[in-house]
Design an enzyme around this catalytic site. Structure first.
Site, PDB file in Angstrom:
ATOM      1  N   SER A 200       0.603  -1.247  -0.200  1.00  0.00           N
ATOM      2  CA  SER A 200       0.046   0.079   0.086  1.00  0.00           C
ATOM      3  C   SER A 200       0.755   1.324  -0.302  1.00  0.00           C
ATOM      4  CB  SER A 200      -0.897  -0.005   1.331  1.00  0.00           C
ATOM      5  OG  SER A 200      -1.905  -0.886   1.306  1.00  0.00           O
ATOM      6  N   CYS A 328      -6.979  -0.944  11.797  1.00  0.00           N
ATOM      7  CA  CYS A 328      -8.502  -1.236  11.260  1.00  0.00           C
ATOM      8  C   CYS A 328      -9.119  -1.814  12.221  1.00  0.00           C
ATOM      9  CB  CYS A 328      -7.793  -2.991  11.003  1.00  0.00           C
ATOM     10  SG  CYS A 328      -7.258  -2.096   9.008  1.00  0.00           S
TER      11      CYS A 328
END
Length: 391
Positions: A200, A328
């Site tokens: 990412s 998350c």
């Protein structure tokens, strides 16, 4: 209020050079890369230049780099395609994995009946490679091993070169979530025989919404997003040209400054460890995050010797952005699975986890400000504890 940012494992601020590169693309290179006219082909060239750049970094072939929106998409594509298209019936993984891997594995178990084998970490968060080897030899089912390179909460490293060699010896596919480590260290996939990896851009000062999957050629992997021939037919849809260019510029900057930045971040991390030990009695560190050679330099997992579930909010009110675990998992009522694997019930009940994550922009003055705030919070805790005892 001056803000202090210590949550770089969640995301990193974009550098000005990256922003400028992306804005230039949005203004000038607006053609669809699939179009045959010159505007489209100019955009296509930009994408292919970044693909070659990423491939050079990984010592891979450009055809092995598939641009996606993020590590989560890359991990989903790899795991689901291994099951749906490559005939994988068994996955060996760990309860320490990022949610995008853990939940995808569970989904494949529920939907496809895949057998799941979990390697149990020790108190330091390490995996026993002898246990992995035994698991590899235990079944003739087509198997995928999915183990992350650097843990997103503790920074613990996995020796992916040894794991990849074990998998190759046993004719087993190997996927590694490399989101936290990519662009923070040298990578050579010509010497590491893994099959799949993920990235990412926003973890190394690139844009959110841009990432890639490394897919070893001749693996047979197929896409899960269909509807066009883009990205070698592995990821249909019009490419995010400005995001890919931003990824490339961020990678270029990271690699050009890699040695200097690593030395700076290691120094900051060492300073943070020593300052915490000197200023807060009873503080400890989770996994190998306080060890220079055992963990990624950007991550420090702290265990404070008092219980304060509101500490993240309190620090935010003081202008300090920090995490109590994986981004998350933020807001979750219970500790992350990583901490549940590493800590016993008493530690979970009477302590507070804190993840400090650094970048080349982090300063010792910012660590000092964090320490002062933590000392204030700890002192308040001690007063409240004393008052409660005297009642």
């Amino acid at each position: 209020m001056d803000r202090i940012y210590l949550d770089n494992a969640a995301t990193t601020p974009l550098s000005e050079e990256v922003i400028d590169a992306m804005v230039g693309v949005m203004k000038t290179n607006y053609g669809n890369p699939s179009s045959t006219h010159s505007l489209g082909q100019e955009a296509k060239v930009l994408i292919e230049n970044v693909r070659r750049q990423v491939a050079d970094y990984l010592h891979a072939s450009p055809s092995e780099i598939i641009f996606t929106s993020c590590g989560t998409e890359s991990n989903n594509m790899i795991i689901k395609s291994c099951v749906n298209h490559l005939g994988v019936e068994r996955i060996i993984t760990s309860p320490m994995e990022h949610k995008c891997v853990a939940e995808t594995v569970i989904d494949m178990k529920k939907r496809k009946g895949v057998e799941v084998v979990y390697l149990r970490p020790n108190r330091k968060g390490d995996h026993d490679l002898a246990e992995l080897e035994a698991a590899l030899k235990k079944s003739d089912k087509k198997t995928l091993v999915s183990l992350m390179h650097a843990n997103n909460e503790t920074g613990n490293f996995l020796d992916i070169k040894k794991v990849a060699a074990l998998c190759k010896e046993n004719n087993v596919l190997f996927h590694s979530d490399t989101v936290q480590s990519m662009a923070h260290m040298e990578m050579d996939f010509s010497e590491i025989p893994l099959d799949f990896a993920s990235c990412s851009a926003h973890k190394f000062h690139g844009p959110k919404g841009s990432g890639f999957a490394f897919v070893r050629k001749a693996s047979g992997l197929k896409g899960i997003i269909t509807g066009g021939p883009q990205e070698r037919s592995l990821r249909a849809g019009t490419e995010n040209v400005c995001g890919i260019v931003g990824l490339g510029k961020a990678l270029e900057i990271a690699l050009n400054n890699l040695e200097k930045d690593i030395l700076h971040i290691k120094d900051i991390k060492k300073y943070a460890v020593e300052s915490l030990q000197n200023e807060i009695e009873g503080v400890s560190f989770n996994g190998r995050s306080a060890e220079e050679d055992g963990s990624l330099c950007t991550v420090l997992s702290v265990l404070l010797p008092f219980k304060d579930p509101m500490i993240g909010l309190k620090l935010d009110m003081k202008g300090i952005a920090i995490s109590q675990g994986s981004a998350c998992s933020s807001g979750a009522a219970k500790p992350s699975m990583v901490l549940m694997m590493l800590l016993d019930e008493e530690e979970l009940e009477h302590s507070t986890p804190l993840r400090i994550s650094f970048s080349h922009l982090t300063t010792k003055a910012e660590i000092d400000a964090l320490l002062e705030s933590l000392k204030e919070i700890a002192a308040t805790f001690q007063i409240e504890k004393a008052n409660s005892t005297h009642r």
